[in-house]
Design a protein around this motif. Sequence first.
Motif, PDB file in Angstrom:
ATOM      1  N   HIS A 170       0.844  -1.212   0.000  1.00 56.79           N
ATOM      2  CA  HIS A 170       0.000   0.000   0.000  1.00 56.79           C
ATOM      3  C   HIS A 170       0.874   1.255   0.000  1.00 56.79           C
ATOM      4  O   HIS A 170       0.632   2.207  -0.764  1.00 56.79           O
ATOM      5  CB  HIS A 170      -0.903  -0.042   1.230  1.00 56.79           C
ATOM      6  CG  HIS A 170      -1.635   1.230   1.495  1.00 56.79           C
ATOM      7  ND1 HIS A 170      -2.719   1.634   0.735  1.00 56.79           N
ATOM      8  CD2 HIS A 170      -1.443   2.209   2.425  1.00 56.79           C
ATOM      9  CE1 HIS A 170      -3.162   2.791   1.195  1.00 56.79           C
ATOM     10  NE2 HIS A 170      -2.403   3.151   2.220  1.00 56.79           N
TER      11      HIS A 170
ATOM     12  N   ASN B 187     -11.591  -5.452   5.756  1.00 52.37           N
ATOM     13  CA  ASN B 187     -11.374  -4.053   5.347  1.00 52.37           C
ATOM     14  C   ASN B 187     -12.041  -3.063   6.295  1.00 52.37           C
ATOM     15  O   ASN B 187     -11.499  -1.988   6.556  1.00 52.37           O
ATOM     16  CB  ASN B 187     -11.917  -3.840   3.931  1.00 52.37           C
ATOM     17  CG  ASN B 187     -10.944  -4.318   2.872  1.00 52.37           C
ATOM     18  OD1 ASN B 187      -9.766  -3.987   2.905  1.00 52.37           O
ATOM     19  ND2 ASN B 187     -11.428  -5.119   1.933  1.00 52.37           N
TER      20      ASN B 187
ATOM     21  N   ASN C 171      -8.727  -1.053   1.325  1.00 53.13           N
ATOM     22  CA  ASN C 171      -9.143  -1.331  -0.063  1.00 53.13           C
ATOM     23  C   ASN C 171      -8.467  -2.610  -0.572  1.00 53.13           C
ATOM     24  O   ASN C 171      -7.972  -2.659  -1.681  1.00 53.13           O
ATOM     25  CB  ASN C 171      -8.796  -0.133  -0.973  1.00 53.13           C
ATOM     26  CG  ASN C 171      -7.314   0.208  -0.933  1.00 53.13           C
ATOM     27  OD1 ASN C 171      -6.606  -0.194  -0.006  1.00 53.13           O
ATOM     28  ND2 ASN C 171      -6.841   0.937  -1.932  1.00 53.13           N
TER      29      ASN C 171
ATOM     30  N   VAL D 185      -8.488  -6.379  -1.906  1.00 55.82           N
ATOM     31  CA  VAL D 185      -9.362  -7.351  -2.582  1.00 55.82           C
ATOM     32  C   VAL D 185      -8.561  -8.628  -2.829  1.00 55.82           C
ATOM     33  O   VAL D 185      -7.328  -8.614  -2.811  1.00 55.82           O
ATOM     34  CB  VAL D 185      -9.910  -6.822  -3.932  1.00 55.82           C
ATOM     35  CG1 VAL D 185     -10.819  -5.629  -3.718  1.00 55.82           C
ATOM     36  CG2 VAL D 185      -8.761  -6.475  -4.865  1.00 55.82           C
TER      37      VAL D 185
ATOM     38  N   ASN E 290      -0.205  -3.725  -5.701  1.00 58.16           N
ATOM     39  CA  ASN E 290      -0.952  -2.463  -5.692  1.00 58.16           C
ATOM     40  C   ASN E 290      -1.198  -2.064  -7.144  1.00 58.16           C
ATOM     41  O   ASN E 290      -0.249  -1.808  -7.885  1.00 58.16           O
ATOM     42  CB  ASN E 290      -0.122  -1.385  -4.972  1.00 58.16           C
ATOM     43  CG  ASN E 290      -0.904  -0.110  -4.750  1.00 58.16           C
ATOM     44  OD1 ASN E 290      -1.842   0.186  -5.481  1.00 58.16           O
ATOM     45  ND2 ASN E 290      -0.509   0.645  -3.739  1.00 58.16           N
TER      46      ASN E 290
ATOM     47  N   THR F  12      -5.525   1.250  -7.523  1.00 54.78           N
ATOM     48  CA  THR F  12      -6.874   1.431  -6.958  1.00 54.78           C
ATOM     49  C   THR F  12      -7.028   0.594  -5.693  1.00 54.78           C
ATOM     50  O   THR F  12      -7.527   1.058  -4.680  1.00 54.78           O
ATOM     51  CB  THR F  12      -7.950   0.980  -7.979  1.00 54.78           C
ATOM     52  OG1 THR F  12      -7.689   1.637  -9.219  1.00 54.78           O
ATOM     53  CG2 THR F  12      -9.344   1.308  -7.483  1.00 54.78           C
ATOM     54  N   ASN F  13      -6.586  -0.655  -5.812  1.00 51.50           N
ATOM     55  CA  ASN F  13      -6.731  -1.598  -4.692  1.00 51.50           C
ATOM     56  C   ASN F  13      -5.403  -2.276  -4.386  1.00 51.50           C
ATOM     57  O   ASN F  13      -4.494  -2.296  -5.224  1.00 51.50           O
ATOM     58  CB  ASN F  13      -7.756  -2.687  -5.039  1.00 51.50           C
ATOM     59  CG  ASN F  13      -9.155  -2.140  -5.153  1.00 51.50           C
ATOM     60  OD1 ASN F  13      -9.623  -1.417  -4.271  1.00 51.50           O
ATOM     61  ND2 ASN F  13      -9.834  -2.457  -6.245  1.00 51.50           N
TER      62      ASN F  13
END
Lengths: 156, 162
Positions: B60, B97, B127, B129, B144, B147-148
Amino acid sequence: MSSNRAQVSIEFIILVGALLVMVIAVFPYILKTNELNKALSAARDGATFGAGIRGVGYQSGSVEAPPGRIKIKSVILERLGRCGNLECYRFRIVIMMPSYYSSNSSYVNSIRSTIRNQALRFVYYAFNGEYPASSVIYRVNTNYYSFNATTDVEYY
Amino acid sequence: MDSRAQVSIEVALVAGIAILVAVSLVNINFERLNLARELGEGGEAKMVATLIATSINTVHANGAGFELTLSESKLNFTELTDVDQGTGIILPIIIDNTRRKVIVGRNMSRTGHKGQWNVSVSMVPNNVVRQDPTARYPEVTIRNNGTNVIVYADSSKVRVVP
Protein backbone atom coordinates in the motif's frame (compact mmCIF):
# COMPACT_ATOMS: atom_id res chain seq x y z
CA MET A 1 31.92 -63.13 56.60
CA SER A 2 28.66 -64.92 56.55
CA SER A 3 27.62 -63.62 60.04
CA ASN A 4 28.42 -60.04 59.03
CA ARG A 5 26.05 -60.29 56.14
CA ALA A 6 23.29 -61.58 58.39
CA GLN A 7 23.70 -58.64 60.79
CA VAL A 8 23.45 -56.13 57.98
CA SER A 9 20.35 -57.89 56.77
CA ILE A 10 18.62 -57.64 60.19
CA GLU A 11 19.52 -53.96 60.52
CA PHE A 12 18.19 -53.36 57.07
CA ILE A 13 14.94 -55.17 57.78
CA ILE A 14 14.43 -53.20 61.02
CA LEU A 15 15.12 -49.95 59.20
CA VAL A 16 12.78 -50.77 56.35
CA GLY A 17 10.12 -51.92 58.81
CA ALA A 18 10.35 -48.69 60.78
CA LEU A 19 10.24 -46.66 57.58
CA LEU A 20 7.20 -48.57 56.38
CA VAL A 21 5.37 -47.95 59.67
CA MET A 22 6.17 -44.24 59.43
CA VAL A 23 5.14 -44.01 55.79
CA ILE A 24 1.85 -45.83 56.43
CA ALA A 25 1.14 -43.55 59.39
CA VAL A 26 1.58 -40.35 57.39
CA PHE A 27 0.26 -41.71 54.07
CA PRO A 28 -3.21 -40.08 54.22
CA TYR A 29 -1.60 -36.74 55.07
CA ILE A 30 0.86 -37.14 52.17
CA LEU A 31 -1.99 -37.90 49.78
CA LYS A 32 -3.94 -34.82 50.82
CA THR A 33 -0.92 -32.54 50.72
CA ASN A 34 0.06 -33.97 47.35
CA GLU A 35 -3.42 -33.17 46.05
CA LEU A 36 -3.15 -29.56 47.22
CA ASN A 37 0.32 -29.13 45.73
CA LYS A 38 -0.74 -30.68 42.45
CA ALA A 39 -3.79 -28.42 42.23
CA LEU A 40 -1.80 -25.28 43.04
CA SER A 41 0.86 -26.18 40.49
CA ALA A 42 -1.76 -26.84 37.81
CA ALA A 43 -3.60 -23.60 38.64
CA ARG A 44 -0.35 -21.64 38.25
CA ASP A 45 0.25 -23.28 34.87
CA GLY A 46 -3.29 -22.59 33.71
CA ALA A 47 -3.24 -18.98 34.85
CA THR A 48 0.12 -18.44 33.13
CA PHE A 49 -1.24 -19.97 29.94
CA GLY A 50 -4.34 -17.76 30.06
CA ALA A 51 -2.24 -14.65 30.68
CA GLY A 52 0.15 -15.58 27.87
CA ILE A 53 -2.47 -16.30 25.27
CA ARG A 54 -4.45 -13.13 26.06
CA GLY A 55 -1.23 -11.13 26.26
CA VAL A 56 -0.35 -12.18 22.70
CA GLY A 57 -3.73 -10.78 21.64
CA TYR A 58 -5.96 -13.82 21.24
CA GLN A 59 -9.57 -12.88 21.76
CA SER A 60 -12.11 -14.63 23.91
CA GLY A 61 -15.63 -14.60 22.52
CA SER A 62 -16.41 -11.23 21.02
CA VAL A 63 -14.07 -9.25 23.28
CA GLU A 64 -10.90 -8.32 21.47
CA ALA A 65 -8.61 -6.84 24.09
CA PRO A 66 -5.39 -5.34 22.76
CA PRO A 67 -2.17 -7.28 23.33
CA GLY A 68 -0.05 -6.33 26.32
CA ARG A 69 2.24 -7.56 29.05
CA ILE A 70 -0.21 -9.52 31.19
CA LYS A 71 1.52 -11.25 34.09
CA ILE A 72 0.53 -13.51 36.93
CA LYS A 73 1.90 -11.93 40.09
CA SER A 74 0.84 -14.70 42.44
CA VAL A 75 -1.55 -17.59 42.94
CA ILE A 76 -2.56 -17.99 46.56
CA LEU A 77 -4.54 -20.89 47.98
CA GLU A 78 -7.21 -19.81 50.47
CA ARG A 79 -9.08 -22.25 52.71
CA LEU A 80 -12.80 -21.54 52.81
CA GLY A 81 -13.91 -24.29 55.20
CA ARG A 82 -15.89 -27.42 54.54
CA CYS A 83 -18.51 -27.79 51.84
CA GLY A 84 -20.25 -31.15 52.16
CA ASN A 85 -17.74 -33.96 52.35
CA LEU A 86 -14.97 -31.90 50.82
CA GLU A 87 -12.73 -29.10 52.02
CA CYS A 88 -13.25 -25.96 49.96
CA TYR A 89 -10.28 -23.99 48.69
CA ARG A 90 -10.08 -20.96 46.45
CA PHE A 91 -7.22 -19.88 44.19
CA ARG A 92 -6.74 -16.14 44.45
CA ILE A 93 -4.95 -15.18 41.25
CA VAL A 94 -3.33 -11.74 41.20
CA ILE A 95 -2.97 -10.46 37.64
CA MET A 96 -0.77 -7.56 36.57
CA MET A 97 -1.64 -5.69 33.39
CA PRO A 98 -0.83 -2.33 31.78
CA SER A 99 -2.94 0.62 32.96
CA TYR A 100 -4.41 1.21 29.48
CA TYR A 101 -6.66 -1.80 30.04
CA SER A 102 -8.31 -0.11 33.02
CA SER A 103 -10.28 2.30 30.81
CA ASN A 104 -12.31 -0.58 29.37
CA SER A 105 -13.96 -2.86 31.91
CA SER A 106 -15.00 -5.40 29.28
CA TYR A 107 -11.31 -5.97 28.42
CA VAL A 108 -10.42 -6.45 32.07
CA ASN A 109 -13.38 -8.71 32.82
CA SER A 110 -12.73 -10.82 29.73
CA ILE A 111 -9.04 -11.30 30.63
CA ARG A 112 -9.89 -12.10 34.25
CA SER A 113 -12.47 -14.61 33.10
CA THR A 114 -10.02 -16.31 30.70
CA ILE A 115 -7.30 -16.60 33.34
CA ARG A 116 -9.67 -17.89 36.04
CA ASN A 117 -11.19 -20.40 33.63
CA GLN A 118 -7.83 -21.62 32.32
CA ALA A 119 -6.55 -22.12 35.87
CA LEU A 120 -9.53 -24.33 36.72
CA ARG A 121 -9.36 -26.19 33.39
CA PHE A 122 -5.72 -27.10 34.06
CA VAL A 123 -6.60 -28.24 37.58
CA TYR A 124 -9.35 -30.41 36.11
CA TYR A 125 -6.86 -31.90 33.63
CA ALA A 126 -4.31 -32.60 36.38
CA PHE A 127 -6.81 -34.79 38.24
CA ASN A 128 -8.82 -36.28 35.38
CA GLY A 129 -6.29 -36.67 32.56
CA GLU A 130 -8.60 -34.83 30.16
CA TYR A 131 -9.94 -31.33 29.80
CA PRO A 132 -13.54 -30.63 30.85
CA ALA A 133 -16.25 -30.99 28.21
CA SER A 134 -17.67 -27.60 29.11
CA SER A 135 -15.66 -24.63 27.86
CA VAL A 136 -16.29 -22.69 31.09
CA ILE A 137 -16.03 -24.27 34.53
CA TYR A 138 -16.46 -22.74 37.94
CA ARG A 139 -15.42 -25.53 40.32
CA VAL A 140 -13.21 -28.63 40.33
CA ASN A 141 -13.77 -31.42 42.84
CA THR A 142 -11.09 -33.94 43.76
CA ASN A 143 -11.02 -36.78 46.30
CA TYR A 144 -10.53 -34.48 49.27
CA TYR A 145 -10.99 -30.94 48.01
CA SER A 146 -13.25 -28.63 46.06
CA PHE A 147 -11.52 -25.78 44.22
CA ASN A 148 -12.78 -22.56 42.70
CA ALA A 149 -10.91 -19.42 41.69
CA THR A 150 -11.09 -15.66 41.84
CA THR A 151 -8.89 -12.93 40.39
CA ASP A 152 -7.54 -9.59 41.53
CA VAL A 153 -6.05 -7.05 39.14
CA GLU A 154 -3.13 -4.70 39.65
CA TYR A 155 -2.19 -2.13 37.00
CA TYR A 156 1.26 -0.87 36.22
CA MET B 1 22.68 -65.59 47.39
CA ASP B 2 21.42 -63.65 50.47
CA SER B 3 22.87 -60.44 49.07
CA ARG B 4 21.01 -60.89 45.83
CA ALA B 5 17.73 -61.27 47.66
CA GLN B 6 18.32 -58.04 49.59
CA VAL B 7 19.09 -56.12 46.44
CA SER B 8 15.94 -57.47 44.91
CA ILE B 9 13.77 -56.13 47.76
CA GLU B 10 15.51 -52.75 47.63
CA VAL B 11 15.01 -52.51 43.91
CA ALA B 12 11.34 -53.42 44.25
CA LEU B 13 10.83 -50.76 46.94
CA VAL B 14 12.63 -48.03 45.03
CA ALA B 15 10.91 -48.94 41.76
CA GLY B 16 7.51 -48.92 43.46
CA ILE B 17 8.06 -45.48 44.96
CA ALA B 18 9.46 -44.16 41.67
CA ILE B 19 6.39 -45.41 39.80
CA LEU B 20 4.07 -43.76 42.33
CA VAL B 21 5.89 -40.43 41.99
CA ALA B 22 6.05 -40.67 38.19
CA VAL B 23 2.34 -41.47 37.86
CA SER B 24 1.39 -38.52 40.03
CA LEU B 25 3.52 -36.17 37.92
CA VAL B 26 2.73 -37.44 34.42
CA ASN B 27 -0.41 -35.33 33.95
CA ILE B 28 1.30 -32.17 35.10
CA ASN B 29 4.20 -32.79 32.74
CA PHE B 30 1.92 -33.36 29.75
CA GLU B 31 0.03 -30.27 30.75
CA ARG B 32 3.22 -28.20 30.78
CA LEU B 33 4.32 -29.61 27.42
CA ASN B 34 0.97 -28.69 25.89
CA LEU B 35 1.07 -25.27 27.54
CA ALA B 36 4.50 -24.48 26.13
CA ARG B 37 3.59 -25.72 22.65
CA GLU B 38 0.27 -23.91 22.62
CA LEU B 39 1.83 -20.61 23.65
CA GLY B 40 4.68 -20.98 21.15
CA GLU B 41 2.42 -21.89 18.27
CA GLY B 42 0.03 -19.13 19.30
CA GLY B 43 2.93 -16.75 18.81
CA GLU B 44 3.70 -18.31 15.43
CA ALA B 45 0.12 -17.76 14.30
CA LYS B 46 0.37 -14.13 15.29
CA MET B 47 3.62 -13.87 13.33
CA VAL B 48 1.72 -15.07 10.25
CA ALA B 49 -0.89 -12.35 10.78
CA THR B 50 1.90 -9.79 11.27
CA LEU B 51 3.70 -10.98 8.11
CA ILE B 52 0.56 -10.59 5.98
CA ALA B 53 -0.41 -7.24 7.54
CA THR B 54 3.12 -5.87 7.11
CA SER B 55 3.22 -7.05 3.49
CA ILE B 56 -0.13 -5.38 2.74
CA ASN B 57 1.07 -2.16 4.41
CA THR B 58 4.32 -2.21 2.43
CA VAL B 59 2.52 -2.72 -0.88
CA HIS B 60 0.00 0.00 0.00
CA ALA B 61 2.74 2.45 0.98
CA ASN B 62 4.86 1.91 -2.13
CA GLY B 63 2.10 2.91 -4.52
CA ALA B 64 0.82 1.71 -7.87
CA GLY B 65 2.74 -1.08 -9.55
CA PHE B 66 4.49 -2.33 -6.43
CA GLU B 67 4.15 -6.04 -5.68
CA LEU B 68 5.72 -8.66 -3.49
CA THR B 69 5.34 -12.41 -3.26
CA LEU B 70 5.23 -14.42 -0.06
CA SER B 71 6.76 -17.64 -1.31
CA GLU B 72 6.06 -21.08 0.12
CA SER B 73 9.19 -20.84 2.25
CA LYS B 74 7.62 -17.87 4.06
CA LEU B 75 3.96 -18.86 4.04
CA ASN B 76 3.47 -22.62 3.77
CA PHE B 77 -0.24 -23.30 4.28
CA THR B 78 0.27 -27.07 4.59
CA GLU B 79 2.64 -26.66 7.52
CA LEU B 80 0.64 -23.84 9.05
CA THR B 81 -2.59 -25.84 9.16
CA ASP B 82 -1.09 -29.08 10.55
CA VAL B 83 -2.34 -29.41 14.13
CA ASP B 84 0.22 -32.00 15.28
CA GLN B 85 3.41 -30.92 13.52
CA GLY B 86 2.59 -27.39 12.42
CA THR B 87 0.93 -24.31 13.82
CA GLY B 88 -2.72 -25.41 13.77
CA ILE B 89 -3.97 -22.37 11.88
CA ILE B 90 -7.54 -22.63 10.65
CA LEU B 91 -8.02 -21.38 7.10
CA PRO B 92 -9.10 -19.10 5.59
CA ILE B 93 -7.11 -16.19 6.96
CA ILE B 94 -9.49 -13.24 7.12
CA ILE B 95 -8.61 -9.77 5.82
CA ASP B 96 -11.25 -7.40 7.18
CA ASN B 97 -11.37 -4.05 5.35
CA THR B 98 -13.95 -2.49 7.69
CA ARG B 99 -11.97 -3.22 10.84
CA ARG B 100 -8.63 -2.94 8.98
CA LYS B 101 -7.37 -6.16 10.46
CA VAL B 102 -5.76 -9.42 9.41
CA ILE B 103 -7.37 -12.16 11.50
CA VAL B 104 -5.85 -15.61 12.01
CA GLY B 105 -7.73 -18.41 13.78
CA ARG B 106 -6.04 -21.27 15.63
CA ASN B 107 -7.12 -24.73 16.63
CA MET B 108 -6.55 -25.01 20.40
CA SER B 109 -7.76 -28.59 20.78
CA ARG B 110 -4.47 -29.60 22.42
CA THR B 111 -5.56 -27.71 25.52
CA GLY B 112 -9.09 -29.01 25.23
CA HIS B 113 -10.70 -26.04 23.50
CA LYS B 114 -13.41 -26.50 20.92
CA GLY B 115 -13.74 -24.07 18.04
CA GLN B 116 -11.05 -21.57 17.24
CA TRP B 117 -9.24 -18.72 18.95
CA ASN B 118 -8.55 -15.65 16.85
CA VAL B 119 -5.67 -13.22 16.89
CA SER B 120 -5.59 -10.09 14.77
CA VAL B 121 -3.05 -7.54 13.59
CA SER B 122 -3.99 -4.07 12.33
CA MET B 123 -3.27 -2.95 8.78
CA VAL B 124 -3.38 0.49 7.15
CA PRO B 125 -5.41 0.17 3.91
CA ASN B 126 -9.11 -0.62 3.67
CA ASN B 127 -9.14 -1.33 -0.06
CA VAL B 128 -7.83 -4.89 -0.11
CA VAL B 129 -9.36 -7.35 -2.58
CA ARG B 130 -8.63 -11.00 -3.31
CA GLN B 131 -8.16 -12.63 -6.68
CA ASP B 132 -7.30 -16.18 -7.70
CA PRO B 133 -3.58 -16.68 -8.35
CA THR B 134 -2.36 -16.71 -11.95
CA ALA B 135 0.85 -17.72 -13.70
CA ARG B 136 1.93 -14.07 -13.62
CA TYR B 137 0.88 -13.56 -10.01
CA PRO B 138 1.41 -16.81 -8.08
CA GLU B 139 0.14 -17.50 -4.59
CA VAL B 140 0.60 -15.42 -2.39
CA THR B 141 1.39 -12.25 -4.34
CA ILE B 142 0.26 -8.87 -3.04
CA ARG B 143 0.05 -6.09 -5.62
CA ASN B 144 -0.95 -2.46 -5.69
CA ASN B 145 -2.76 -1.67 -8.96
CA GLY B 146 -3.29 1.97 -8.09
CA THR B 147 -6.87 1.43 -6.96
CA ASN B 148 -6.73 -1.60 -4.69
CA VAL B 149 -4.26 -3.79 -2.89
CA ILE B 150 -4.82 -7.18 -4.51
CA VAL B 151 -4.02 -10.41 -2.69
CA TYR B 152 -3.60 -13.32 -5.09
CA ALA B 153 -4.59 -16.40 -3.13
CA ASP B 154 -7.12 -19.20 -3.26
CA SER B 155 -10.42 -18.37 -1.56
CA SER B 156 -10.03 -21.38 0.71
CA LYS B 157 -6.83 -19.85 2.12
CA VAL B 158 -7.51 -16.12 2.23
CA ARG B 159 -10.89 -14.43 2.50
CA VAL B 160 -11.36 -10.70 2.20
CA VAL B 161 -14.28 -9.13 4.02
CA PRO B 162 -15.43 -5.77 2.59
